[in-house]
Write a protein that holds these residues in place. Structure first.
Motif, PDB file in Angstrom:
ATOM      1  N   ARG A  58       2.848  14.279  -8.966  1.00  0.00           N
ATOM      2  CA  ARG A  58       3.901  15.431  -9.197  1.00  0.00           C
ATOM      3  C   ARG A  58       4.420  15.640 -10.572  1.00  0.00           C
ATOM      4  O   ARG A  58       4.710  16.788 -11.063  1.00  0.00           O
ATOM      5  N   LYS A  77       0.929   3.946  -2.961  1.00  0.00           N
ATOM      6  CA  LYS A  77       0.800   5.509  -2.786  1.00  0.00           C
ATOM      7  C   LYS A  77       1.707   6.338  -2.932  1.00  0.00           C
ATOM      8  O   LYS A  77       1.811   7.346  -3.581  1.00  0.00           O
ATOM      9  N   GLN A  78       3.016   5.762  -2.929  1.00  0.00           N
ATOM     10  CA  GLN A  78       4.121   6.879  -3.165  1.00  0.00           C
ATOM     11  C   GLN A  78       4.147   7.025  -4.632  1.00  0.00           C
ATOM     12  O   GLN A  78       4.460   7.945  -5.233  1.00  0.00           O
ATOM     13  N   MET A  79       4.072   5.898  -5.436  1.00  0.00           N
ATOM     14  CA  MET A  79       4.060   5.882  -6.732  1.00  0.00           C
ATOM     15  C   MET A  79       2.962   6.889  -7.499  1.00  0.00           C
ATOM     16  O   MET A  79       3.204   7.603  -8.420  1.00  0.00           O
ATOM     17  N   LYS A  80       1.694   6.753  -6.768  1.00  0.00           N
ATOM     18  CA  LYS A  80       0.692   7.662  -7.155  1.00  0.00           C
ATOM     19  C   LYS A  80       1.108   9.005  -7.212  1.00  0.00           C
ATOM     20  O   LYS A  80       0.850   9.937  -7.760  1.00  0.00           O
ATOM     21  N   GLY A  81       1.580   9.333  -5.902  1.00  0.00           N
ATOM     22  CA  GLY A  81       2.178  10.825  -5.489  1.00  0.00           C
ATOM     23  C   GLY A  81       3.245  11.269  -6.473  1.00  0.00           C
ATOM     24  O   GLY A  81       3.165  12.333  -7.049  1.00  0.00           O
ATOM     25  N   GLN A  82       4.123  10.201  -7.015  1.00  0.00           N
ATOM     26  CA  GLN A  82       5.144  10.514  -8.159  1.00  0.00           C
ATOM     27  C   GLN A  82       4.421  11.111  -9.371  1.00  0.00           C
ATOM     28  O   GLN A  82       5.078  12.014 -10.045  1.00  0.00           O
ATOM     29  N   ASP A 124       0.936  -1.279   0.013  1.00  0.00           N
ATOM     30  CA  ASP A 124       0.082  -0.017   0.103  1.00  0.00           C
ATOM     31  C   ASP A 124       0.711   1.288  -0.055  1.00  0.00           C
ATOM     32  O   ASP A 124       0.531   2.418  -0.789  1.00  0.00           O
ATOM     33  N   ASP A 125       1.938   1.245   0.811  1.00  0.00           N
ATOM     34  CA  ASP A 125       2.793   2.387   0.954  1.00  0.00           C
ATOM     35  C   ASP A 125       3.588   2.673  -0.556  1.00  0.00           C
ATOM     36  O   ASP A 125       3.340   3.763  -0.924  1.00  0.00           O
ATOM     37  N   GLN A 126       3.950   1.799  -1.113  1.00  0.00           N
ATOM     38  CA  GLN A 126       4.627   1.840  -2.158  1.00  0.00           C
ATOM     39  C   GLN A 126       3.528   2.384  -3.439  1.00  0.00           C
ATOM     40  O   GLN A 126       4.111   3.199  -4.387  1.00  0.00           O
TER      41      GLN A 126
END
Length: 189
Positions: free
Chosen positions: A170, A162-167, A158-160
């Motif tokens: 951006r 979310k991090q990829m969606k945030g990237q 889940d964290d990975q």
């Protein structure tokens, strides 16, 4: 490492020797041959080289895992379909450190061959999404991320995700232009 058909032949041979030992009233030998046949069946479905490569990866020993995988000379002849998927998955993980194009090829082949566990398939799709994102294929990356999210039933990644969606957000944001209203060095005139 034995060819997959040799493992089946050894299984049948062990079972036939076990039956022969049971008819000769050598019960202990028959049981031992049955256990040997079970080992061959296990190794038919779970390849010993791939298991050893996974153990090396668990210790973060990428060169050691690559050395074990290189011992498989003919994956199509030696491995069943799911094992070929894991063979390509592991090669993709190791090659992704150096060559994204080759890693993408391995990951896509692993997806087409299939993997046993949904978590492994989710990890493969997450890696493919990362590769697609670095190659500016945003739509493909979004599709792969949503597929990875569906496959990750225990929210282990889940964290990975979310991090990829945030990237991706951006990277998709418009770049701010500085000094847009001015003309020349003097400013307003």
């Amino acid at each position: 490492m034995f060819h997959k058909n040799i493992k089946l032949i050894l299984t049948l041979l062990s079972i036939s020797v076990a039956v022969w030992q049971f008819t000769e009233t050598n019960i202990g030998n028959g049981i031992m041959c049955i256990l040997l046949a079970i080992i061959f069946v296990f190794l038919y479905f779970k390849n010993e080289i791939i298991l050893l490569a996974f153990l090396r990866l668990r210790k973060q020993d990428f060169p050691g895992a690559k050395k074990w995988l290189d011992k498989i000379k003919n994956p199509e002849g030696s491995l069943i379909k799911k094992q070929q998927g894991y063979y390509n998955y592991l090669n993709g993980l190791m090659v992704s450190q150096t060559n994204m194009n080759e890693a993408e090829k391995y990951f896509k082949k692993a997806v087409t061959l299939g993997l046993s566990m949904d978590t492994d398939m989710a990890m493969t799709k997450l890696n493919l999404a990362g590769i697609a994102m670095t190659k500016n294929r945003k739509r493909e990356a979004e599709i792969l991320l949503s597929e990875a999210k569906k496959l990750d039933k225990h929210n282990m990644m889940d964290d990975q995700i979310k991090q990829m969606k945030g990237q991706m957000k951006r990277a998709g944001a418009p770049k701010q232009q500085y000094g847009g209203g001015r003309q020349g060095r003097g400013g307003r005139k």
